[in-house]
Scaffold this motif. Structure first.
Motif, mmCIF file in Angstrom:
data_model
loop_
_atom_site.group_PDB
_atom_site.id
_atom_site.type_symbol
_atom_site.label_atom_id
_atom_site.label_comp_id
_atom_site.label_asym_id
_atom_site.label_seq_id
_atom_site.Cartn_x
_atom_site.Cartn_y
_atom_site.Cartn_z
ATOM 1 N N UNK A 1 0.812 -1.226 0.000
ATOM 2 C CA UNK A 1 0.000 0.000 0.000
ATOM 3 C C UNK A 1 0.844 1.275 0.000
ATOM 4 N N UNK A 2 1.898 1.290 0.791
ATOM 5 C CA UNK A 2 2.736 2.500 0.862
ATOM 6 C C UNK A 2 3.430 2.760 -0.474
ATOM 7 N N UNK A 3 3.935 1.701 -1.089
ATOM 8 C CA UNK A 3 4.602 1.869 -2.385
ATOM 9 C C UNK A 3 3.600 2.270 -3.458
ATOM 10 N N UNK A 4 2.397 1.748 -3.332
ATOM 11 C CA UNK A 4 1.346 2.140 -4.275
ATOM 12 C C UNK A 4 1.070 3.637 -4.153
ATOM 13 N N UNK A 5 1.017 4.117 -2.918
ATOM 14 C CA UNK A 5 0.787 5.550 -2.691
ATOM 15 C C UNK A 5 1.879 6.378 -3.372
ATOM 16 N N UNK A 6 3.123 5.907 -3.242
ATOM 17 C CA UNK A 6 4.230 6.631 -3.877
ATOM 18 C C UNK A 6 4.084 6.634 -5.396
ATOM 19 N N UNK A 7 3.634 5.523 -5.948
ATOM 20 C CA UNK A 7 3.461 5.457 -7.406
ATOM 21 C C UNK A 7 2.338 6.388 -7.863
ATOM 22 N N UNK A 8 1.265 6.401 -7.105
ATOM 23 C CA UNK A 8 0.150 7.311 -7.444
ATOM 24 C C UNK A 8 0.625 8.758 -7.385
ATOM 25 N N UNK A 9 1.398 9.060 -6.351
ATOM 26 C CA UNK A 9 1.924 10.434 -6.232
ATOM 27 C C UNK A 9 2.808 10.770 -7.431
ATOM 28 N N UNK A 10 3.578 9.795 -7.865
ATOM 29 C CA UNK A 10 4.476 10.045 -8.994
ATOM 30 C C UNK A 10 3.662 10.307 -10.261
ATOM 31 N N UNK A 11 2.628 9.518 -10.441
ATOM 32 C CA UNK A 11 1.779 9.698 -11.628
ATOM 33 C C UNK A 11 1.145 11.085 -11.633
ATOM 34 N N UNK A 12 0.643 11.485 -10.490
ATOM 35 C CA UNK A 12 -0.002 12.809 -10.454
ATOM 36 C C UNK A 12 1.034 13.916 -10.686
ATOM 37 N N UNK A 13 2.261 13.688 -10.220
ATOM 38 C CA UNK A 13 3.308 14.689 -10.463
ATOM 39 C C UNK A 13 3.644 14.761 -11.952
ATOM 40 N N UNK A 14 3.726 13.613 -12.594
ATOM 41 C CA UNK A 14 4.052 13.591 -14.026
ATOM 42 C C UNK A 14 2.956 14.262 -14.838
ATOM 43 N N UNK A 15 1.728 13.932 -14.516
ATOM 44 C CA UNK A 15 0.616 14.538 -15.241
ATOM 45 C C UNK A 15 0.546 16.035 -14.950
ATOM 46 N N UNK A 16 0.869 16.380 -13.707
ATOM 47 C CA UNK A 16 0.918 17.803 -13.368
ATOM 48 C C UNK A 16 1.975 18.535 -14.183
ATOM 49 N N UNK A 17 3.093 17.872 -14.425
ATOM 50 C CA UNK A 17 4.145 18.488 -15.244
ATOM 51 C C UNK A 17 3.655 18.707 -16.677
ATOM 52 N N UNK A 18 2.917 17.736 -17.183
ATOM 53 C CA UNK A 18 2.359 17.897 -18.527
ATOM 54 C C UNK A 18 1.405 19.092 -18.549
ATOM 55 N N UNK A 19 0.557 19.173 -17.524
ATOM 56 C CA UNK A 19 -0.382 20.301 -17.457
ATOM 57 C C UNK A 19 0.378 21.625 -17.388
ATOM 58 N N UNK A 20 1.456 21.637 -16.625
ATOM 59 C CA UNK A 20 2.270 22.854 -16.526
ATOM 60 C C UNK A 20 2.863 23.226 -17.884
ATOM 61 N N UNK A 21 3.310 22.217 -18.616
ATOM 62 C CA UNK A 21 3.881 22.492 -19.938
ATOM 63 C C UNK A 21 2.825 23.009 -20.908
ATOM 64 N N UNK A 22 1.604 22.489 -20.780
ATOM 65 C CA UNK A 22 0.532 23.023 -21.627
ATOM 66 C C UNK A 22 0.300 24.489 -21.308
ATOM 67 N N UNK A 23 0.353 24.804 -20.026
ATOM 68 C CA UNK A 23 0.170 26.194 -19.607
ATOM 69 C C UNK A 23 1.306 27.067 -20.143
ATOM 70 N N UNK A 24 2.515 26.526 -20.042
ATOM 71 C CA UNK A 24 3.671 27.281 -20.548
ATOM 72 C C UNK A 24 3.541 27.501 -22.055
#
Lengths: 343, 96
Positions: free
Chosen positions: B40-63
């Protein structure tokens, strides 16, 4: 030794998360398609090096997004598989419990093994059966978790920007490439010493001021006679990106990404301040004179050349800003424009 | 001009869908982290990573949207004056 019938994990939670990840994957894919469509439109309506830069930027993001889309689908499928598998394991544990309980064998959280309890005639076979079912279910769970760990490991290696990795292991090289070569004579840039980046980040104003001078001179050379506010080209005020000064940022990024992020944030804050002056000027030139140039009252030719009416224009000598460190980042706090009478 | 041409009417329409998709990405980017048992803890870390990656994509779209807005605004403010030097500055700075 008794056999535990407990199975951790939520099949329903895994299915729900899998659905949400698929939804997110869908948006990532759709966004990539949108970006590709934008790139095609841009290619047909825009040419030149800035268009090429946009195309490169977009292409890179499309590739990254498509890869992320694929990885999200794989991850969602793996999570869905884990959820289904956990449901199977739980069902098998229930089956083991029912086999034992159906023959009058007392079962709690654990299933006793043959020899651990006194069995009635006819109970040994069913208990052996139940224990076998439970043990195989546990092996099933172990294999599920092992496969899931592989999926998690794959996700842990994903990055959005490959440069994030290369920058971390990069040398302290300061060379610039591409269009930036033309700007490599920026004062102060060659003196950026990676060992002093923290100090540099805290004193970004000096770098900005040198960039300010360099950019201004470049615009003067390129667009002589263009609209100005005092000595500052209007283009520069309206486009703070010119001030963002990528040459410093990129050079420092190579040496120290953490310091670069601080400088980057500070420069962007500075750019916003500059932009405010530019926007104020365009909306109400006389007001920005009062705001930015204090008591300067000399007439100038800025308003006319910019297509605006302005009666009072001063000379801007410098524009500086203050930074404070807050939560590990440099924040822009103030813009100070020093000006004197244009006379 | 050095080969520079731009149809501002076309280009100024591009940032809008970028921001719309950016908003959709961010709206979909809150993911639950399920109980996966021992992992469960490692899963949480993976989910966090996914949201960070997608957030980076969203940031790049904004840029990207900001960059296109800046390109249009800057080109309009120059009243058609453009040259290679400035073009390259746009290229280097906005879409870094």
């Amino acid at each position: 030794m008794s056999v535990s019938l407990e199975v951790d994990g939520s099949p329903a939670g895994c299915r729900a998360a899998s659905r949400d990840i698929r939804t997110l994957a869908g948006w990532v894919g759709a966004s990539s398609d949108m970006l590709a469509a934008s790139m095609r439109t841009a290619c047909g309506a825009w040419s030149g090096s800035s268009s090429d830069a946009f195309t490169d930027f977009a292409k890179e993001r499309i590739h990254r997004a498509d890869e992320l889309h694929e990885e999200l689908l794989l991850f969602a499928a793996a999570m869905e598989g884990l959820g289904l598998g956990l449901a199977d394991v739980k069902a098998e544990m229930r089956r083991a419990r029912n086999i034992a309980a159906g023959h009058g064998i007392p079962v709690g959280a654990n299933l006793p093994e043959v020899g651990e309890i006194t069995l009635e005639p006819g109970q040994e076979g069913p208990l052996d059966h139940a224990v076998g079912v439970a043990n195989r279910a546990r092996e099933h769970e172990t294999r599920l978790q092992s496969a899931w760990q592989e999926s998690l490991a794959r996700v842990s290696k994903l990055v959005w920007d490959p440069a994030e990795i290369s920058a971390l292991v990069a040398s302290t090289g300061k060379s610039l490439s591409g269009p930036l070569d033309k700007l490599s004579n920026l004062p102060g840039l060659s003196d950026v010493d990676p060992s002093h980046l923290a100090a540099t980040a805290k004193n970004a104003t000096g770098l900005l001021q040198s960039a300010f001078s360099t950019v201004t001179k470049g615009i003067d050379d390129a667009l002589p006679g263009g609209p100005r506010v005092g000595p500052i080209p209007l283009i520069m005020l309206m486009n703070p990106h010119l001030m963002q000064h990528v040459m410093v940022t990129k050079a420092v990024k190579t040496a120290s990404p953490p310091a670069a992020r601080k400088i980057d944030a500070a420069i962007k804050g500075y750019g916003r301040g500059i932009q405010k002056v530019g926007e104020s000027y365009c909306k109400a030139p006389s007001k920005v004179v009062e705001f930015a140039f204090d008591k300067a009252k000399a007439p100038g030719d800025v308003g006319e050349s910019a297509g605006k009416s302005s009666k009072h224009i001063g000379v801007m000598h410098s524009a500086t800003c203050k930074f404070v460190e807050h939560d590990g980042a440099l924040k822009y706090t103030d813009l100070l424009v020093e000006a004197t009478d244009a006379k | 001009m050095s080969g520079f041409e731009i149809d501002l009417d076309e280009i100024e329409g591009l940032p809008r869908p970028m921001r719309q998709y950016q908003a959709a990405l961010l709206a979909s980017n809150t993911l639950p982290s399920p109980d996966t048992g021992a992992s469960t803890a490692t899963t949480r870390a993976a989910i966090d990573r996914i949201t960070a990656l997608t957030g980076s994509f969203a940031t790049d779209l904004d840029q990207s949207a900001d960059g296109l807005d800046a390109v249009v605004a800057t080109y309009r403010s120059t009243d058609g004056q453009m040259n290679l030097w400035f073009e390259q500055f746009q290229a280097a700075v906005i879409f870094e």
